[in-house]
Design an enzyme around this catalytic site. Structure first.
Site, PDB file in Angstrom:
ATOM      1  N   SER A  85      -4.559 -77.188  -6.628  1.00  9.31           N
ATOM      2  CA  SER A  85      -3.415 -76.278  -6.592  1.00  9.31           C
ATOM      3  C   SER A  85      -3.799 -74.801  -6.713  1.00  9.31           C
ATOM      4  O   SER A  85      -2.928 -73.943  -6.769  1.00  9.31           O
ATOM      5  CB  SER A  85      -2.462 -76.629  -7.736  1.00  9.31           C
ATOM      6  OG  SER A  85      -3.191 -76.665  -8.942  1.00  9.31           O
ATOM      7  N   THR A 187      -0.004 -73.973 -10.795  1.00  3.64           N
ATOM      8  CA  THR A 187      -0.619 -72.638 -10.816  1.00  3.64           C
ATOM      9  C   THR A 187      -1.382 -72.389 -12.115  1.00  3.64           C
ATOM     10  O   THR A 187      -0.966 -72.862 -13.166  1.00  3.64           O
ATOM     11  CB  THR A 187       0.514 -71.584 -10.711  1.00  3.64           C
ATOM     12  OG1 THR A 187       1.095 -71.703  -9.428  1.00  3.64           O
ATOM     13  CG2 THR A 187       0.037 -70.177 -10.957  1.00  3.64           C
ATOM     14  N   THR A 205      -2.753 -69.031  -7.348  1.00  2.05           N
ATOM     15  CA  THR A 205      -2.313 -70.346  -6.874  1.00  2.05           C
ATOM     16  C   THR A 205      -2.548 -70.516  -5.375  1.00  2.05           C
ATOM     17  O   THR A 205      -2.637 -69.524  -4.643  1.00  2.05           O
ATOM     18  CB  THR A 205      -0.797 -70.514  -7.154  1.00  2.05           C
ATOM     19  OG1 THR A 205      -0.412 -71.862  -6.938  1.00  2.05           O
ATOM     20  CG2 THR A 205       0.044 -69.629  -6.255  1.00  2.05           C
ATOM     21  N   ARG A 215       4.836 -69.286   3.913  1.00  2.56           N
ATOM     22  CA  ARG A 215       5.625 -69.299   2.665  1.00  2.56           C
ATOM     23  C   ARG A 215       4.850 -68.625   1.525  1.00  2.56           C
ATOM     24  O   ARG A 215       3.663 -68.855   1.334  1.00  2.56           O
ATOM     25  CB  ARG A 215       5.954 -70.740   2.293  1.00  2.56           C
ATOM     26  CG  ARG A 215       6.784 -70.893   1.008  1.00  2.56           C
ATOM     27  CD  ARG A 215       5.922 -71.180  -0.185  1.00  2.56           C
ATOM     28  NE  ARG A 215       6.713 -71.500  -1.387  1.00  2.56           N
ATOM     29  CZ  ARG A 215       6.216 -71.564  -2.619  1.00  2.56           C
ATOM     30  NH1 ARG A 215       4.934 -71.325  -2.814  1.00  2.56           N
ATOM     31  NH2 ARG A 215       6.963 -71.855  -3.636  1.00  2.56           N
ATOM     32  N   VAL A 216       5.540 -67.787   0.784  1.00  3.41           N
ATOM     33  CA  VAL A 216       4.961 -67.166  -0.407  1.00  3.41           C
ATOM     34  C   VAL A 216       5.865 -67.513  -1.588  1.00  3.41           C
ATOM     35  O   VAL A 216       7.090 -67.450  -1.474  1.00  3.41           O
ATOM     36  CB  VAL A 216       4.880 -65.633  -0.226  1.00  3.41           C
ATOM     37  CG1 VAL A 216       4.518 -64.945  -1.534  1.00  3.41           C
ATOM     38  CG2 VAL A 216       3.842 -65.292   0.850  1.00  3.41           C
ATOM     39  N   GLY A 217       5.258 -67.872  -2.708  1.00  5.38           N
ATOM     40  CA  GLY A 217       6.045 -68.235  -3.890  1.00  5.38           C
ATOM     41  C   GLY A 217       6.158 -67.082  -4.880  1.00  5.38           C
ATOM     42  O   GLY A 217       6.012 -65.905  -4.539  1.00  5.38           O
ATOM     43  N   ASP A 218       6.382 -67.441  -6.109  1.00  2.00           N
ATOM     44  CA  ASP A 218       6.565 -66.445  -7.177  1.00  2.00           C
ATOM     45  C   ASP A 218       5.258 -65.824  -7.658  1.00  2.00           C
ATOM     46  O   ASP A 218       5.243 -64.714  -8.201  1.00  2.00           O
ATOM     47  CB  ASP A 218       7.229 -67.109  -8.394  1.00  2.00           C
ATOM     48  CG  ASP A 218       6.353 -68.236  -8.936  1.00  2.00           C
ATOM     49  OD1 ASP A 218       6.007 -69.141  -8.158  1.00  2.00           O
ATOM     50  OD2 ASP A 218       5.995 -68.189 -10.131  1.00  2.00           O
ATOM     51  N   THR A 238       5.093 -71.037 -13.827  1.00  2.00           N
ATOM     52  CA  THR A 238       4.582 -72.023 -12.878  1.00  2.00           C
ATOM     53  C   THR A 238       5.743 -72.939 -12.515  1.00  2.00           C
ATOM     54  O   THR A 238       6.753 -72.962 -13.188  1.00  2.00           O
ATOM     55  CB  THR A 238       3.381 -72.803 -13.451  1.00  2.00           C
ATOM     56  OG1 THR A 238       2.940 -73.770 -12.488  1.00  2.00           O
ATOM     57  CG2 THR A 238       3.726 -73.514 -14.743  1.00  2.00           C
ATOM     58  N   GLY A 239       5.569 -73.669 -11.428  1.00  2.00           N
ATOM     59  CA  GLY A 239       6.660 -74.520 -10.970  1.00  2.00           C
ATOM     60  C   GLY A 239       7.177 -74.033  -9.627  1.00  2.00           C
ATOM     61  O   GLY A 239       6.508 -73.242  -8.958  1.00  2.00           O
ATOM     62  N   GLY A 241       8.360 -71.964  -7.026  1.00  2.00           N
ATOM     63  CA  GLY A 241       8.434 -70.510  -6.954  1.00  2.00           C
ATOM     64  C   GLY A 241       9.785 -69.992  -6.530  1.00  2.00           C
ATOM     65  O   GLY A 241      10.250 -68.959  -7.029  1.00  2.00           O
TER      66      GLY A 241
HETATM   67  N1  ASP Z   1       4.702 -71.337  -8.587  1.00  2.00           N
HETATM   68  C1  ASP Z   1       3.862 -71.773  -7.504  1.00  2.00           C
HETATM   69  C2  ASP Z   1       4.526 -71.550  -6.198  1.00  2.00           C
HETATM   70  O1  ASP Z   1       5.715 -71.777  -6.081  1.00  2.00           O
HETATM   71  C3  ASP Z   1       3.500 -73.203  -7.596  1.00  2.00           C
HETATM   72  C4  ASP Z   1       2.800 -73.614  -8.848  1.00  2.00           C
HETATM   73  O2  ASP Z   1       3.193 -73.305  -9.946  1.00  2.00           O
HETATM   74  O3  ASP Z   1       1.770 -74.292  -8.691  1.00  2.00           O
HETATM   75  O4  ASP Z   1       3.847 -71.213  -5.262  1.00  2.00           O
END
Ligand code: ASP
Length: 326
Positions: A85, A187, A205, A215-218, A238-239, A241
């Site tokens: 991850s 993450t 991450t 795609r881009v997360g948080d 984490t989680g 995004g």
């Molecule tokens: N927060 C990350 C994302 O959404 C994923 C993760 O926590 O591994 O990209």
């Protein structure tokens, strides 16, 4: 009324004080205690947080800066080919590309990030270069890669045999649909308070496994994946995004701490906010860690199963997060 709806109803109480008081009794698990005054201290997400903490601790114990500590710690996780991850060996997007997001923030509110970066093993260090060597905060994609090369980073493929095989197996069943579930994210986020009382954080991450290309997360977004305010504290997420971005998760935790909540209360309140803003959270996991200026820490998640690695002079341990929904 479902359990979740009853839970949601209870959250519309308004006023930070009332919410703080109400959330104390709501989390199902209050195993997390805090230890104000411990300095230095480093906290990091998930089991791989211990690997990061060990490295960070060497730096903190020797009087090094929180910024150097968190960067060095998460770099180890970025280089671990077994981790699926983060960095090398991270699971790719649905087209087979490993794309990386990271950010870093110091005690002076300086920050840098990279998003949708490919073929560079240490996005967190590129993020630090963005912070230190450019007038910008966030570089993405090809621009971020070119900048990394200019800064002396070497290119390499980050798709390992193992992650490629996992992707090929996923493709057979997937109908090419990106997956959202409570398990496909991990993450590494890390926050430290150094001997001088300065806070810094880092977050890195490969994002959601088999996400849509682009795609881009948080995680690279200051305020969502990470926020540091040296007068108050710091938080990291984490989680999923998308859910974290919708509530500016890390920024609201720091703001709630500014207004008097403990890190633990603020993490729980941020989880409640995520629940309030989503119709269905049954398949959605979000977790937060937070650290105050005085060395008090906290962690909370929506569902059971998230843990935080903690390192101080006296403690080297994993803490299970307080969870809201079982
Ligand atoms: N927060 C990350 C994302 O959404 C994923 C993760 O926590 O591994 O990209």
């Amino acid at each position: 009324m479902t359990k979740r709806r009853a839970f949601l109803k209870n959250t519309f109480l308004g006023g930070l004080g009332v919410v703080a008081a109400s959330c104390k009794g709501m989390a199902k698990n209050h195993s997390v205690s805090s230890n104000p005054g411990d300095k230095p201290i480093v906290i990091s997400t998930w089991n791989h947080g211990q690997v990061a903490n060990n490295k960070s601790w060497e730096i903190l114990r020797a009087g090094g800066s929180a910024l150097d500590a968190v960067e060095a710690g998460v770099r180890l996780v970025e280089s671990d080919p077994e981790g699926s991850s983060v960095g090398l060996g991270g699971l790719p997007d649905r087209d087979g590309n490993v794309t990386l997001d990271a950010c870093i923030m110091n005690h002076k509110n300086e920050c840098g990030g990279v998003a949708f970066l490919q073929n560079i093993e240490h996005p967190v260090s590129v993020a630090r270069k963005v912070m230190e060597e450019t007038p910008h905060v966030l570089l993405v994609g090809e621009g971020a890669r070119q900048f990394a090369i200019q800064q002396g980073f070497k290119e390499r493929s980050l798709l390992t045999k193992k992650s490629e095989q996992a992707w090929l197996a996923w493709k057979k069943e997937s109908r090419y649909e990106p997956i959202i579930n409570i398990e496909n994210h991990d993450t590494i986020g890390s926050i430290a308070l150094d001997k001088n009382g300065n806070l810094s954080g880092a977050c890195t991450t490969s994002g959601l496994a088999y996400k849509m290309h682009g795609r881009v997360g948080d995680s690279p977004l200051i305020g969502s994946g990470l926020f540091v305010d040296n007068e108050v504290g710091a938080a990291c997420a984490t989680g999923l995004g998308e859910a974290i971005i919708r509530v500016a998760g890390s920024a609201i935790i720091v703001e709630m701490m500014r207004h008097g909540m403990s890190p633990q209360e603020a993490c729980e309140e941020a989880c409640k906010r995520v629940i309030q803003k989503h119709e269905d959270v049954s398949n959605l996991q979000v977790a937060f860690i937070a650290l105050s200026k005085t060395g008090e820490y906290g962690t909370a998640s929506l569902h059971k199963g998230f843990n935080m690695a903690l390192r101080t002079d006296k403690l080297d341990t994993m803490q299970e997060a307080a969870f809201q929904l079982g």
